[in-house]
Design a protein around this motif. Structure first.
Motif, PDB file in Angstrom:
ATOM      1  N   VAL A   1      -4.784   5.189  -5.179  1.00  0.00           N
ATOM      2  CA  VAL A   1      -4.477   5.240  -3.648  1.00  0.00           C
ATOM      3  C   VAL A   1      -6.340   6.103  -2.738  1.00  0.00           C
ATOM      4  O   VAL A   1      -6.673   5.270  -2.210  1.00  0.00           O
ATOM      5  CB  VAL A   1      -3.682   5.120  -3.048  1.00  0.00           C
ATOM      6  CG1 VAL A   1      -3.704   5.021  -1.357  1.00  0.00           C
ATOM      7  CG2 VAL A   1      -1.985   3.916  -3.537  1.00  0.00           C
TER       8      VAL A   1
ATOM      9  N   ARG B   1       0.600  -1.231   0.231  1.00  0.00           N
ATOM     10  CA  ARG B   1      -0.193  -0.192  -0.373  1.00  0.00           C
ATOM     11  C   ARG B   1       0.712   1.064  -0.024  1.00  0.00           C
ATOM     12  O   ARG B   1       0.926   2.535  -0.916  1.00  0.00           O
ATOM     13  CB  ARG B   1      -1.013   0.154   1.414  1.00  0.00           C
ATOM     14  CG  ARG B   1      -2.313   0.954   0.646  1.00  0.00           C
ATOM     15  CD  ARG B   1      -3.474   0.401   2.379  1.00  0.00           C
ATOM     16  NE  ARG B   1      -4.114   1.933   1.548  1.00  0.00           N
ATOM     17  CZ  ARG B   1      -5.521   1.484   0.795  1.00  0.00           C
ATOM     18  NH1 ARG B   1      -5.515   0.297  -0.054  1.00  0.00           N
ATOM     19  NH2 ARG B   1      -5.728   2.487   0.877  1.00  0.00           N
TER      20      ARG B   1
ATOM     21  N   TRP C   1       2.487   1.254  -3.488  1.00  0.00           N
ATOM     22  CA  TRP C   1       1.010   2.338  -4.408  1.00  0.00           C
ATOM     23  C   TRP C   1       0.402   3.375  -3.936  1.00  0.00           C
ATOM     24  O   TRP C   1       0.621   4.720  -4.725  1.00  0.00           O
ATOM     25  CB  TRP C   1      -0.352   1.550  -4.110  1.00  0.00           C
ATOM     26  CG  TRP C   1      -0.471   0.444  -4.943  1.00  0.00           C
ATOM     27  CD1 TRP C   1      -0.430  -1.309  -4.336  1.00  0.00           C
ATOM     28  CD2 TRP C   1      -1.382   0.107  -6.022  1.00  0.00           C
ATOM     29  NE1 TRP C   1      -0.412  -1.349  -6.191  1.00  0.00           N
ATOM     30  CE2 TRP C   1      -1.254  -0.936  -6.407  1.00  0.00           C
ATOM     31  CE3 TRP C   1      -1.098   1.095  -7.215  1.00  0.00           C
ATOM     32  CZ2 TRP C   1      -1.333  -1.277  -8.014  1.00  0.00           C
ATOM     33  CZ3 TRP C   1      -1.777   0.508  -8.466  1.00  0.00           C
ATOM     34  CH2 TRP C   1      -1.809  -1.059  -8.818  1.00  0.00           C
TER      35      TRP C   1
END
Ligand SMILES: Nc1ncnc2c1ncn2[C@@H]1O[C@H](COP(=O)(O)OP(=O)(O)O)[C@@H](O)[C@H]1O
Ligand SMILES: [Mg+2]
Length: 282
Positions: free
Chosen positions: A272, A261, A264
């Motif tokens: 996101v 994450r 990203w």
């Protein structure tokens, strides 16, 4: 910055330290009189014996970084060092697996894999014995006399990796090696890379990928590039995943997902934010 004697403090040439140190590197290309900047002031180091993943948007200069380490191109400014020495010509101490397939179509699997030994004038019997052993390790026993066109994409990739290992160097440069493979084969190749290549040899590996989960699954650290002209915007240390032998379970762990994450949010922040608003995970 351009003085090759001045490098980052951890420019180690010893058994630990860094295998690759890039400092203050800028690179531009001129095509038909038009100059474009590929890299700006890139600093990066790849610790010896570790896997360093390189990620960033298409065109940010990832392949250019590998080419600089391989010595096929030179930077305008800054320095590129490998195993403590400046890279000033073709670097024969790395094995470069370019994107796509660079096997010789007119050579058999055996003669492709044994090429590094042939270039070192190892006898035919000895090189065939070593090539046969490594091909067996990569599940290619019985395919020695096939030609590359007769193999699947995954098998051709295995032949490239086997050949890199027979070259006997301690640093592998891999440019999106599994990008074209289907999902299951990709995981199989990732496990092979960790277990049959990295764990067995302790090689330093620079691994370019556009797959952020793959970068985390394989990397000891992930270096993130900005959109082109590329420079390093973040280094994510992946030191909390424990044993990686079960890659599939690994991807379900909260630590793994947190790293992915973070990547990203650096590489595609607009996605996101959008998925956070809709409650989905990218
Ligand atoms: N040999 C080359 N000649 C001219 N331009 C190049 C060459 N190699 C790369 N470039 C340019 O440099 C930039 C970075 O390319 P590249 O390193 O291939 O990016 P990436 O691998 O991250 O997709 C791109 O704009 C690309 O067009
Ligand atoms: Mg590329």
């Amino acid at each position: 910055m351009n003085d090759p004697t001045v490098g980052p403090s951890h420019d180690g040439a010893g058994p630990s330290g860094s295998a690759v140190v890039i400092d203050g590197v800028s690179k531009q290309f001129t095509v038909h009189g038009r100059t474009s900047q590929a890299l700006v002031d890139v600093a990066l180091d790849a610790p010896r014996g570790e896997i360093t993943s390189l990620v960033g948007p298409s065109g940010c200069g990832k392949s250019t970084v590998l080419n600089l380490i391989a010595g096929t191109i030179e930077p305008e400014t800054g320095s590129v060092r490998h195993n403590g020495a400046p890279v000033v010509a073709i670097n024969h101490d790395v094995a470069y697996l370019p994107q796509g397939d660079d096997l010789f179509p007119w050579r058999t699997v055996m003669d492709n894999v044994a090429l590094p030994l042939e270039l070192r004038r190892v006898s035919r019997a000895a090189r065939h014995r070593q090539a046969r052993e490594i091909l067996a390790l990569f599940g290619l026993a019985g395919r020695e006399s096939s030609y590359p066109a007769q193999l699947s994409g995954g098998m051709r990739k295995r032949v490239q990796i086997a050949r890199a290992l027979l070259s006997g160097v301690d640093t592998l440069l891999m440019d999106e090696p599994f990008g074209a493979l289907d999902a299951q084969l990709k995981v199989r190749m990732q496990i092979d890379l960790l277990e049959r290549v990295h764990r067995q040899t302790g090689n330093t590996i620079l691994f370019v990928t556009h797959d952020l989960a793959e970068a985390v699954a394989l990397g000891d650290r992930v270096v993130v590039f900005s959109p082109g002209p590329g420079h390093v915007i973040h280094v994510e240390n992946i030191d909390d995943l424990g044993d990686r032998s079960d890659l599939l379970s690994l991807t379900e762990s909260p630590e793994f997902q947190r790293h992915v994450r973070t990547l990203w949010s650096l590489v595609a922040p607009e996605l996101v934010h959008r998925s956070a608003a809709s409650g989905a995970t990218p």
